[in-house]
Design a protein around this motif. Structure first.
Motif, mmCIF file in Angstrom:
data_model
loop_
_atom_site.group_PDB
_atom_site.id
_atom_site.type_symbol
_atom_site.label_atom_id
_atom_site.label_comp_id
_atom_site.label_asym_id
_atom_site.label_seq_id
_atom_site.Cartn_x
_atom_site.Cartn_y
_atom_site.Cartn_z
ATOM 1 N N ILE A 186 0.806 -1.160 0.332
ATOM 2 C CA ILE A 186 0.092 -0.059 -0.013
ATOM 3 C C ILE A 186 0.885 1.193 0.440
ATOM 4 O O ILE A 186 1.741 1.540 1.023
ATOM 5 C CB ILE A 186 -1.077 -0.176 1.383
ATOM 6 N N ASP A 187 0.487 2.079 -1.028
ATOM 7 C CA ASP A 187 0.779 3.488 -1.189
ATOM 8 C C ASP A 187 -0.134 4.192 -1.467
ATOM 9 O O ASP A 187 -1.213 2.919 -2.376
ATOM 10 C CB ASP A 187 2.536 4.000 -1.677
ATOM 11 N N HIS A 188 -0.385 5.523 -1.590
ATOM 12 C CA HIS A 188 -1.341 6.286 -1.843
ATOM 13 C C HIS A 188 -2.301 5.584 -2.548
ATOM 14 O O HIS A 188 -2.978 5.931 -2.894
ATOM 15 C CB HIS A 188 -1.787 7.940 -1.577
ATOM 16 N N ALA A 193 -5.622 3.341 -7.072
ATOM 17 C CA ALA A 193 -6.204 2.498 -8.280
ATOM 18 C C ALA A 193 -6.617 1.476 -8.083
ATOM 19 O O ALA A 193 -6.842 0.878 -8.920
ATOM 20 C CB ALA A 193 -4.811 2.642 -9.709
ATOM 21 N N PHE A 194 -5.289 0.511 -7.522
ATOM 22 C CA PHE A 194 -6.162 -1.291 -7.250
ATOM 23 C C PHE A 194 -7.330 -1.185 -6.427
ATOM 24 O O PHE A 194 -7.985 -2.181 -6.750
ATOM 25 C CB PHE A 194 -5.333 -1.032 -6.464
ATOM 26 N N PHE A 195 -7.493 -0.169 -5.826
ATOM 27 C CA PHE A 195 -9.134 0.347 -5.426
ATOM 28 C C PHE A 195 -10.083 -0.188 -5.938
ATOM 29 O O PHE A 195 -11.723 -0.238 -6.477
ATOM 30 C CB PHE A 195 -9.338 0.489 -4.208
ATOM 31 N N GLU A 196 -10.003 1.224 -7.213
ATOM 32 C CA GLU A 196 -10.776 1.661 -8.223
ATOM 33 C C GLU A 196 -11.294 0.379 -9.198
ATOM 34 O O GLU A 196 -12.364 0.358 -8.982
ATOM 35 C CB GLU A 196 -10.429 2.927 -9.094
ATOM 36 N N LYS A 197 -10.056 -0.463 -9.507
ATOM 37 C CA LYS A 197 -9.768 -1.607 -9.876
ATOM 38 C C LYS A 197 -11.019 -3.142 -10.169
ATOM 39 O O LYS A 197 -10.911 -3.156 -9.950
ATOM 40 C CB LYS A 197 -8.526 -2.217 -10.497
ATOM 41 N N TRP A 246 -7.387 6.712 7.732
ATOM 42 C CA TRP A 246 -6.762 5.759 7.887
ATOM 43 C C TRP A 246 -5.189 5.191 7.061
ATOM 44 O O TRP A 246 -4.036 4.206 7.533
ATOM 45 C CB TRP A 246 -7.491 4.104 7.570
ATOM 46 N N GLY A 247 -4.916 5.899 6.902
ATOM 47 C CA GLY A 247 -3.578 6.074 5.232
ATOM 48 C C GLY A 247 -2.301 6.241 6.492
ATOM 49 O O GLY A 247 -2.053 4.747 6.021
ATOM 50 N N PRO A 248 -2.321 7.074 7.448
ATOM 51 C CA PRO A 248 -0.899 7.312 8.157
ATOM 52 C C PRO A 248 -0.353 5.394 9.106
ATOM 53 O O PRO A 248 0.355 5.530 9.381
ATOM 54 C CB PRO A 248 -1.290 8.383 9.447
ATOM 55 N N LEU A 249 -1.668 4.810 9.266
ATOM 56 C CA LEU A 249 -1.635 3.360 9.782
ATOM 57 C C LEU A 249 -1.766 2.775 9.102
ATOM 58 O O LEU A 249 -0.152 1.720 9.456
ATOM 59 C CB LEU A 249 -2.574 3.022 10.707
ATOM 60 N N LEU A 250 -2.040 2.423 7.746
ATOM 61 C CA LEU A 250 -1.641 1.492 6.693
ATOM 62 C C LEU A 250 -0.341 1.423 6.367
ATOM 63 O O LEU A 250 0.055 0.439 6.171
ATOM 64 C CB LEU A 250 -1.833 1.914 5.754
ATOM 65 N N MET A 251 0.793 3.315 6.347
ATOM 66 C CA MET A 251 1.702 2.923 6.107
ATOM 67 C C MET A 251 3.038 2.731 6.674
ATOM 68 O O MET A 251 3.542 2.069 6.229
ATOM 69 C CB MET A 251 1.499 4.982 4.968
#
Length: 393
Positions: A186-188, A193-197, A246-251
């Protein structure tokens, strides 16, 4: 050959007059003593290879902050009981207790059902059961493994597996890659793009086990996003609002995103296979298969997260058997080629609504199986492998 340990002077000895006896990988000389004095002595019948008694198997664990040993005590005791019956010996030690010519550790006495402290030469083989990633990555542990390598002491398994490193290794092998759901680190930008796919994703920490820290992300119409934790569901109006929270935790925690596989249902419930495998020194074999069942929409099938254990025979068929045997050999060979020799591992796998089999995780240090027959077979296969690798037949 019988060797005895004197708990008073912390020395090994034998009672074979005029015999030359050595012990351990470094073949230390074992002195002769006229007789065995109980109760300060404990005696063990071992196999021998020339003058060397063994095998001596070191099980590497770790220390807790309070100095106590951490690890699967019941498994270690079962291994000791089995290996003594076969004519060998095992002991528990840590990286801190490993010295140039041996180690201080703990020896289980089945007849007394207790552990005693003892000193040992270098083991003929080391079984890595360090339970914490932090301990395994410590400078002391790295030095301990280097010391084992310098003394040509074989060991398995080499360490915990980073989930993304595993996926990266799997996609290099065409035979293996077909069983792994598409995955990214995961990066932003790439994550969006992966989620959109794929619309529906599982988010997993690269360095965790037992289903800890797993989330699910779903597109639920327009731009709305459903984020699922173990006991909580949250709806976000768009990807950016989700990422802001959630981005900061996931990174920070190094998460991967994995395409969600729509599972095949049995009586309206999903189920996964938990497969235990061992090397027999030539190829990999299936030791046992457990099945974990959960409600259709439950986050995972792990027992700690509400999953249910059902017998493999309830779902077993020839297709499942073929997949399990195939993936065990493919995975074992991949692990040993990419990461170092694996004598033991487990696989979490499942089947989709389309009948495609998938591997969700491979665990380098399998936890205890709740199925007693699988645990029993596990100990048997491990001990057989110890004897094969060390050459004490």
């Amino acid at each position: 050959m019988m060797l005895s340990y004197h708990t008073g002077n912390k020395k090994w000895f034998h009672t074979y007059k005029d015999a030359a006896v050595t012990f351990g990988k470094n073949e230390i000389h074992v002195p002769f003593a006229e007789k065995v004095n109980e109760p300060l002595n404990f005696s063990f019948h071992l196999k021998r290879k020339d003058h060397n008694a063994g095998p001596l198997i070191g099980i590497m664990a770790a220390e807790r902050n309070d100095g106590r040993l951490a690890g699967n005590g019941p498994l270690f005791a079962s291994i000791q009981t089995e290996i003594i019956q076969k004519g060998g010996l095992s002991f528990i030690f840590t990286s801190e207790s490993l010295k140039n010519d041996g180690a201080d550790g703990y020896l289980y006495i089945p007849s007394k059902q207790k552990w005693i402290q003892a000193s040992f030469p270098l083991p003929h083989l080391v079984y890595n059961r360090i339970p914490f990633r932090k301990s395994e990555n410590s400078i002391k542990t790295i030095k301990a493994f280097n010391k084992l390598k310098e003394n040509k002491v074989p060991f398995f398994n080499p360490g915990f597996i980073d989930k993304y490193d595993l996926y990266s290794a799997a996609v290099t092998d065409p035979e293996v890659s077909v069983y792994f759901p598409e995955t990214i680190l995961i990066d932003h930008m790439s994550f969006h793009a992966f989620f959109e796919k794929h619309k529906n994703l599982y988010l997993k920490p690269c360095l965790s086990s037992k289903g800890s820290g797993i989330f699910r992300l779903k597109n639920i119409g327009k731009r709305n996003i459903l984020f699922e934790e173990k006991d909580k569901k949250t709806v976000y109006s768009n990807f950016e609002s989700f990422w802001e929270e959630w981005g900061p935790l996931l990174m920070k925690k190094k998460y991967l995103a994995q395409k969600e596989i729509i599972p095949f249902l049995k009586n309206g419930k999903r189920f996964d296979f938990r497969i235990l495998a061992h090397s027999d020194s030539k190829q990999y074999q299936v030791t046992g298969v457990g099945v974990r069942q959960a409600e259709c929409d439950q986050l995972t099938t792990h027992l700690l997260n509400g999953g249910e254990l059902i017998p493999f025979e309830q779902v077993r068929n020839s297709d499942h058997d073929q997949f399990i045997n195939t993936i065990v050999n493919l995975s074992g060979n991949l692990l040993s080629e990419k990461f170092g020799f694996f004598g033991e591992f487990s696989i979490d796998a499942g089947i989709s609504t389309t009948g495609q089999y998938y591997v969700y995780e491979i665990n380098s240090k399998p936890m205890k199986f709740d199925e007693e027959e699988i645990e029993s077979k596990r100990v048997e296969n491990l001990c057989s492998l110890f004897f094969k690798i060390t050459g004490f037949y």
